[in-house]
Design a protein around this motif. Structure first.
Motif: not given
Ligand code: HEM
Ligand SMILES: Nc1ncnc2c1ncn2[C@@H]1O[C@H](COP(=O)(O)OP(=O)(O)OP(=O)(O)O)[C@@H](O)[C@H]1O
Ligand SMILES: Nc1ncnc2c1ncn2[C@@H]1O[C@H](COP(=O)(O)OP(=O)(O)OP(=O)(O)O)[C@@H](O)[C@H]1O
Ligand SMILES: [Mg+2]
Ligand SMILES: [Mg+2]
Lengths: 204, 239, 221, 221, 204
Positions: A94, A127-129
């Motif tokens: 992330t 929190a995003r890849p």
């Protein structure tokens, strides 16, 4: 004038067997920005890589506070924050993890992670890849990594690439703050950086 | 290494090699001619092996030279990595295929010899196998030095490989010996080096020296070519 | 040390994010081993005879296949530059990467091989020795293969080139690893084999990080 | 058709620029074959018994290793997008790429394998059959492996995943290819084996281009 | 007004499971330029890929001269010239070979190769392998490929990236010429293109 913090003397580099530049000299003091400009292929990327020690120059010296940086490369690398053509992010981690790991690898503790995220409006993406981000969102993450490093010298290769207008403004204010804190920055760019600084134009 | 230091500069090397090469070439041809004459006409046929023993005069020196050649690659690799001799890279590039060719000649003559002696072209004997692995190390070196866009990168990568390889060679040799002695194949009748007669030893040593001349001559010649090629590359790219 | 640990943790975490990747290497190992009876035919005595050799060769291939991306991924996405610019010895970074590779490849392979050995009709003691030799020998494979991976960074056809470079260097490990199982079958002692394997691993541990670091540095140029 | 030919020519030219690349795959093949005696031991009778299996397996590995970059290179540098946008059937493009791969890999492997067979003590007729079966069987490998290469585009550890997908698909080819040589050694007829191999290759030729094209379109999304 | 050449109706796309845009409609006639702007991550790249058929839209239609392009994708692809984030060049081929092969793959004959090279000042680089070029030199090669294609519709993703000022000017005049000849162009960009055209701003 006191002698500048960073002093480059007679630097010469070649790529493949083609000489790229020759006898390049400049000095840079605390709080100063140097914008590298010049035609495509004039050697901006090569100069940045040589300063970072990623490319071994053919000749010339790089001095920091009067000492040749080749003498103690580990310390020298600790003084640098790097932004290359490539973002240097892991798609499977992330945004927050990428920043944290990168800072740990530098030996730091990533305590100011949150403020770096906020500076580039990355809070909602934290929190995003990274592989699900757009080109500009990735670039912003890479810039946040530079800010987080808290290093005295920033080396930036086309930092404005792929950034939208608000992100460019965020970069500008981060750079301004870095300079005001006595930091140095060298940035290769084709567009105006929008921050007061000297310009070094490389001949093609 | 003193002479390499002196020759580290390609331009100086060229002047040196241009003076040496013609004489060296002439000497090589002469020595080889005499050596082959001795090998084929003077040395006696072996009472056991007949005429095939003459293969030995090429086979054994090739084996020696290919082993020595790899050591040369390691020395050149070290002087490239440590002292950054520009000539070392060019010479390593020149020497690797020559060494590989000698290894190939050793393998070829060996297996041609093996047919009459053992009834087969190949057995998994320790000495054969380790020579084969040496040949692979050469191939790796050649492939690696040519695998890059930037010839300088290929040179340095190959130099690292040569250094690691030369440390590993004794280990490989030892392990292969061990491997083979564990279960010795019964069918193989190896030539147990009989007390070598002077009638064979002299031509053998003579051939070894003349092939050494050939080796040096080829390496110098190919180094010149490499220098020229590098110059063309530079000229090509700076135009 | 902080850097070393966090690099190790990062690599393990990357694998953890995609547990399938380890599964894939292990599955490759299984498939490769299973292919042999298919290619060779089902006679048990021949199969038992060659079992250790085949299992070791397959482990070597599996390790090499997975080694290819060891540094290449970092190279392509630009994180290798960051490693090169980290203010602590690159040798440690090389060690951390190879260590992570061993944990996710060498270790599971060592555990899996005895299970497959059963299908080849190996005796329990042989299976145990197979496990021990793989456990002791695979670190050397990870390190030697790591050097090959670093040397071939940015080269074309790097997969095949990597195999070409690594295989001769891995021969000693292979010989003593597979040899131990056979020595046991012949009733000979195996202590020497294992001791030599351990020595090989230690030599690799003592030399390879430096060679890998040198190779990585010139890859960054 | 212009597009098909120019794609084929481009791929062959790319190889031509670096003739060493083919050499590397072949060298890998040789090294892999040589490892088996080292792992298994030098007895000629055992080696002859398993020669066909080993050679076929090694050919399979060599083909897989070199297949990994078949589409990956185009994917990473963005030329795959251009292929997807070309105004003629993608199936032809897939065929051209696999064809080029076979010419530079399958064909030389078929020629080289008999030479190595000599070192395993195979008879001349066996060598010839080995050559024929490889010649007939390798196109199927290129096509099936091509599918796996297309399916794994963009996946990490794609090398191992590719092998995992491709190996089971290649099993029939392997069984009949290696089986033919053994059948000959047993004095049985081999026509059936070769016929089945040819049939497998034709089936692959008739189905794989479509499957590959579908997989490539998927990867473009 | 005659109905526009290109007509996009109610287009909707998602990446992963995230909707990127919804009910997007616009039309574009011959000689018109559409600049796609919007924040990073607003979907510019996604829209371009959907138009090219590289991403399958969730809903909506794309019509060319009134016909749905999904009906005959080969012909539709023949009408496009594509410039993506990635340059799509083979490092081992020279600049000229790259351009020629790319045009052959489109089914064309690359007759105007020389003028495309001259347009982007690539003459001196024509015989160099692309891998030895700098970032901007590569981008120029990719742009020359677009010009060479002689396709009615150009789809460009951040065409100005990495270009120096003279190269930007060269791009501008090439685009101008394309439009004057009745061509269409859609370009995602953060900087001003410097050519008269409409703008479609995507909401983030
Ligand atoms: C492909 C097959 C062969 C290979 C790769 C090979 C390799 C070698 C090597 C590496 C050496 C040098 C050993 C040293 O000086 O340390 C050598 C020496 C020698 N080989 Fe071969 N050999 C092969 C076949 C044969 C055959 C068939 C014969 C005869 C029956 C033979 C007879 C000899 C002899 C007499 C020497 C010199 C004796 C000595 O230095 O100990 N070789 N060979
Ligand atoms: N790997 C390489 N091999 C040979 N030459 C190279 C290589 N990389 C770059 N060059 C050449 O070196 C010169 C300088 O390249 P560099 O990438 O430093 O330029 P740049 O100023 O960053 O250009 P740009 O604005 O396009 O990014 C160029 O002429 C380029 O063609
Ligand atoms: N592969 C993907 N998986 C999931 N989401 C994705 C993927 N690629 C892009 N996205 C998301 O889709 C949205 C649109 O992305 P797109 O790349 O089209 O943006 P963009 O307008 O081109 O941005 P930029 O100006 O940064 O290039 C973004 O929110 C992005 O995070
Ligand atoms: Mg640049
Ligand atoms: Mg975009």
């Amino acid at each position: 004038m006191a002698s500048p913090l960073l002093e480059v003397t007679d630097l010469a580099c070649r790529r493949g067997s083609r000489p790229v530049f020759d006898r390049l000299s400049f000095g840079l003091g605390g709080g100063e920005l140097l914008a590298l400009t010049g035609r495509n292929g004039s050697g901006k990327t090569t100069l940045l890589r040589a300063l970072a020690g990623l490319v071994r120059p053919d000749a010339g010296t790089i001095r920091w506070q009067g000492e040749d940086v080749a003498g103690d490369p580990d310390t020298w690398r600790g003084r640098l924050a790097w932004l290359g053509h490539l973002d240097g992010l892991k798609g499977d981690l992330t945004v927050a993890e990428n920043l944290e790991t990168a800072e740990r690898l530098r030996g730091g503790d990533a305590a100011r992670l949150d403020s770096a995220l906020v500076a580039f409006d990355l809070g909602p993406l934290a929190a995003r890849p990274v592989r699900t981000l757009s080109a500009g969102q990735r670039r912003r993450t890479a810039l946040a990594r530079v800010v987080l490093a808290a290093a005295p010298l920033w080396l930036l290769d086309e930092p404005l690439n792929a950034l939208d207008a608000p992100a460019q403004a965020a970069f500008r204010s981060a750079l301004q703050k870095h300079l005001e804190g006595g930091g140095l920055a060298i940035a290769a760019t084709h567009a105006a950086l929008g921050v007061v600084g000297r310009t070094l134009e490389l001949a093609a | 290494m003193a002479d390499l230091h002196f020759l580290a500069n390609p331009a100086r090397f060229r002047r040196f090699s241009q003076r040496v090469l013609p004489g060296l070439g002439f000497a090589t041809v002469l020595m080889l001619g005499v050596g082959l004459y001795m090998a084929f006409f003077v040395a006696p046929a072996d009472y056991q092996q007949g005429q095939t023993v003459r293969i030995m005069f090429v086979h054994v020196p090739s084996a020696w030279l290919s082993m020595g050649g790899y050591a040369l690659l390691a020395v050149l690799g070290a002087s490239l990595l440590v002292w950054r001799h520009p000539l070392a890279a060019l010479m390593a590039r020149a020497a690797a295929p020559v060494g590989a060719s000698f290894a190939a000649v050793c393998l070829l003559t060996g297996s041609l010899w093996g047919r009459p002696m053992w009834g087969t072209y190949w057995v998994w004997d320790a000495r054969l196998t380790s020579m084969l692995l040496l040949f692979f190390l050469y191939l790796g070196h050649i492939a690696l030095s040519r695998a890059y866009d930037d010839s300088g990168r290929g040179d340095r990568a190959a130099a690292i490989l040569a250094l690691v390889g030369v440390i590993n060679l004794p280990i490989i040799k030892f392990s292969v010996d061990w491997w083979n002695t564990l279960h010795q194949p019964a069918s193989v009748t190896r030539l147990d080096a009989p007390a070598i007669h002077n009638s064979i030893l002299v031509p053998l040593l003579w051939m070894a020296v003349s092939l050494l001349f050939l080796f040096v001559w080829l390496v110098l010649l190919r180094t010149e070519t490499e220098i020229d090629r590098r110059r063309l590359e530079v000229a090509d790219q700076t135009q | 040390m902080i850097g070393f640990l966090s690099l190790l943790r990062r690599d393990l975490r990357l694998v953890w994010r995609r547990p399938g990747d380890v599964g894939v290497v292990l599955a490759f190992f299984v498939v490769a081993v299973v292919l042999f009876p298919l290619g060779i035919g089902p006679e048990t005595n021949v199969l038992t005879r060659i079992a250790a050799g085949v299992l070791w060769c397959a482990a070597l291939f599996a390790a090499l296949l997975s080694l290819e991306r060891l540094f290449a991924a970092d190279y392509e996405d630009g994180t290798l530059d960051l490693l090169l610019l980290a203010p602590w010895p690159l040798e440690l970074a090389a060690l951390a990467k190879c260590g992570a590779h061993w944990i996710v490849t060498g270790l599971p392979l060592s555990l899996l091989a005895p299970l497959l050995g059963v299908a080849f009709g190996l005796e329990p003691e042989s299976l145990f020795i197979l496990f021990v030799t793989l456990l002791v020998g695979t670190p050397a494979l990870s390190l030697t293969g790591g050097l090959a991976a670093a040397l071939t960074l940015g080269a074309r056809k790097s997969g095949a080139l990597l195999a070409l470079l690594a295989l001769p260097l891995c021969v000693p490990t292979l010989i003593f690893g597979a040899g131990a199982v056979e020595a046991l079958a012949m009733g000979e002692g195996i202590v020497t084999h294992v001791a030599i394997l351990a020595a090989l691993a230690l030599v690799a541990l003592a030399t390879m990080p430096w060679a890998i670091a040198a190779a990585l540095r010139q890859a960054g140029e």
